[in-house]
Motif scaffolding. Structure first.
Motif, mmCIF file in Angstrom:
data_model
loop_
_atom_site.group_PDB
_atom_site.id
_atom_site.type_symbol
_atom_site.label_atom_id
_atom_site.label_comp_id
_atom_site.label_asym_id
_atom_site.label_seq_id
_atom_site.Cartn_x
_atom_site.Cartn_y
_atom_site.Cartn_z
ATOM 1 N N TYR A 142 0.802 -1.225 0.000
ATOM 2 C CA TYR A 142 0.000 0.000 0.000
ATOM 3 C C TYR A 142 0.833 1.272 0.000
ATOM 4 N N ILE A 143 2.082 1.214 0.427
ATOM 5 C CA ILE A 143 2.941 2.403 0.324
ATOM 6 C C ILE A 143 4.109 2.149 -0.628
ATOM 7 N N GLY A 144 4.022 1.111 -1.440
ATOM 8 C CA GLY A 144 5.115 0.784 -2.340
ATOM 9 C C GLY A 144 6.315 0.249 -1.584
ATOM 10 N N ARG A 145 7.495 0.536 -2.066
ATOM 11 C CA ARG A 145 8.729 0.078 -1.413
ATOM 12 C C ARG A 145 9.111 1.057 -0.318
ATOM 13 N N THR A 264 2.615 7.219 2.400
ATOM 14 C CA THR A 264 3.120 7.335 3.773
ATOM 15 C C THR A 264 2.193 6.598 4.727
ATOM 16 N N LEU A 265 2.799 5.936 5.702
ATOM 17 C CA LEU A 265 2.055 5.216 6.724
ATOM 18 C C LEU A 265 2.358 5.862 8.076
ATOM 19 N N LEU A 278 -3.000 5.403 10.086
ATOM 20 C CA LEU A 278 -3.372 6.305 9.008
ATOM 21 C C LEU A 278 -2.520 6.027 7.779
ATOM 22 N N LEU A 279 -3.163 6.006 6.634
ATOM 23 C CA LEU A 279 -2.492 5.749 5.358
ATOM 24 C C LEU A 279 -2.756 6.928 4.428
ATOM 25 N N GLN A 280 -1.697 7.478 3.847
ATOM 26 C CA GLN A 280 -1.841 8.570 2.888
ATOM 27 C C GLN A 280 -1.162 8.176 1.578
ATOM 28 N N LYS A 285 -4.385 14.268 -0.685
ATOM 29 C CA LYS A 285 -4.142 15.390 0.207
ATOM 30 C C LYS A 285 -4.372 15.060 1.671
ATOM 31 N N GLU A 286 -5.189 14.069 1.955
ATOM 32 C CA GLU A 286 -5.487 13.730 3.334
ATOM 33 C C GLU A 286 -5.258 12.244 3.577
ATOM 34 N N ALA A 287 -4.936 11.925 4.824
ATOM 35 C CA ALA A 287 -4.727 10.525 5.196
ATOM 36 C C ALA A 287 -6.052 9.838 5.486
ATOM 37 N N LEU A 288 -6.079 8.547 5.289
ATOM 38 C CA LEU A 288 -7.245 7.722 5.574
ATOM 39 C C LEU A 288 -6.988 6.923 6.840
ATOM 40 N N GLU A 289 -7.948 6.888 7.771
ATOM 41 C CA GLU A 289 -7.815 6.001 8.917
ATOM 42 C C GLU A 289 -8.293 4.620 8.516
#
Length: 369
Positions: A142-145, A264-265, A278-280, A285-289
């Motif tokens: 989900y955040i790649g490498r 970003t995690l 939280l995952l962005q 523009k905003e992070a997801l919980e």
């Protein structure tokens, strides 16, 4: 379910949550004896938690029905008590850190290997719902490498609330050895083993004044660095920036963040078992919980003991194992060694990333139904 018999050595403050969970939550553990230098304290714990036997340490270690010894003594006693338990033929789980010295840590890991016994060590917060969700998000891409991380623990020390805070400022203490295990173990679970450390250290005060009861007003000489900062190069190429400090009055720094090629995690406090996570993703523009999908989002200390008990039955590797704890111990020492020598430290130990827990477990169990 088969139950593994546990003996507890050390009935101080931290023992309460272990005893609660090992006697009431986990289905595969049975606490049959407890011990403490203060046998009255051990007797009180036995009465509260329904433990059948109150014993001296040597008596507890001599019992043939005890398979795992949980060592909850003070850090200065970790090595000797764990060594005695291994020599008595017991599997051992010890509170963090594994030992104070790296040499003693290596000796314990080697002794356990020679005896064919399991050695485990706190913290086990990385097995909680929050950090396990972070692990799954990373593993699922989900955040790649992962390319970088930050890890920050900033406070002003413990003399304002702890009843006996002296040891935090003596040899084997300081912010890295006190709180570093939570952060470094979490990073090992998320990123894998480290390769190189660069560190710097400082101390803001030569002495501290206790403002908590019962030692209000007593002065504490500061014998160890109280601000430890540096960088870690992981074997996967990620670079982490880390600060642990007892010299900061207030801070808005995050606990842990992991930066990847795809986002970003935001990782929760590694001294807890829950969230939020939280995952962005990149470009958003905003992070997801992210909702929790794993069990153990409340204080589940002792989960690694239950995992060791599970491994005794299944024969596979327990997660909070000695190799992981030794690697974390070397990392903590490496920050100080690097600072003292003004050189990078190339780590000599390594470890495997602990296997993740499956989502959706029933509380009290560590395997899917």
């Amino acid at each position: 379910m088969d139950k593994i018999n546990i003996g507890i050595i050390g009935c101080g403050n931290i023992s309460g949550i272990y005893l609660t969970n090992l006697t009431q939550i986990f289905a595969n553990t049975r606490v049959v004896a407890c011990s403490d230098l203060d046998l009255d304290r051990a007797a009180a714990a036995a009465e509260q938690y329904g433990i059948p036997h109150v014993l001296g340490t040597s008596e507890l270690l001599a019992r043939e029905d005890i398979q795992i010894v949980v060592n909850l003594t003070t850090p200065k006693q970790h090595y000797e008590v764990s060594k005695q338990a291994l020599l008595a033929g017991k599997h051992v789980y010890v509170e963090k850190p594994l030992t104070l010295s790296l040499e003693e840590g290596k000796a314990l890991v080697q002794l356990a290997k020679e005896k064919g016994l399991m050695l485990g060590c706190a913290p086990d917060t990385f097995l909680g719902a929050g950090l396990q969700l972070c692990r799954k998000l990373i593993d699922d891409g989900y955040i790649g490498r992962p390319v970088a991380a930050t890890a920050f623990m900033a406070c002003h020390g413990h003399e304002s609330w702890h009843p006996a805070p002296e040891f935090y400022y003596q040899g084997g203490g300081g912010p890295m050895f006190d709180m570093g295990p939570y952060y470094l173990t979490a990073l090992a679970s998320l990123l894998g083993p480290a390769k190189t450390v660069c560190g710097m250290t400082a101390s803001a005060y030569e002495e501290r004044t206790i403002t908590s009861a019962p030692k209000f007003g007593q002065k504490i000489p500061v014998e160890v660095p109280t601000h430890v900062a540096g960088t870690i190069l992981y074997q996967n190429g990620a670079v982490a920036t880390m600060i642990t400090s007892f010299d900061v009055w207030s801070s808005k720094l995050p606990r842990i963040e992991i930066y990847g090629t795809g986002g970003t995690l935001y990782v929760p406090d590694p001294n807890t078992f829950g969230g939020p996570v939280l995952l962005q993703p990149a470009g958003r523009k905003e992070a997801l919980e992210i909702p929790m999908i794993h069990a153990y989002d409340e204080n589940s200390r002792g989960i690694a003991v239950a995992d060791m008990a599970r491994s005794l039955i299944t024969g596979d590797t327990h997660r909070a194992n000695g190799e992981l704890a030794l690697h974390v111990l070397e990392l903590m020492h490496a920050f100080h060694t690097s600072a003292d020598s003004a050189q990078y430290v190339q780590l000599q130990t390594s470890c495997d990333r602990p296997a993740p827990l499956a989502p959706g477990l029933v509380k009290g169990y560590l395997d899917p139904a």
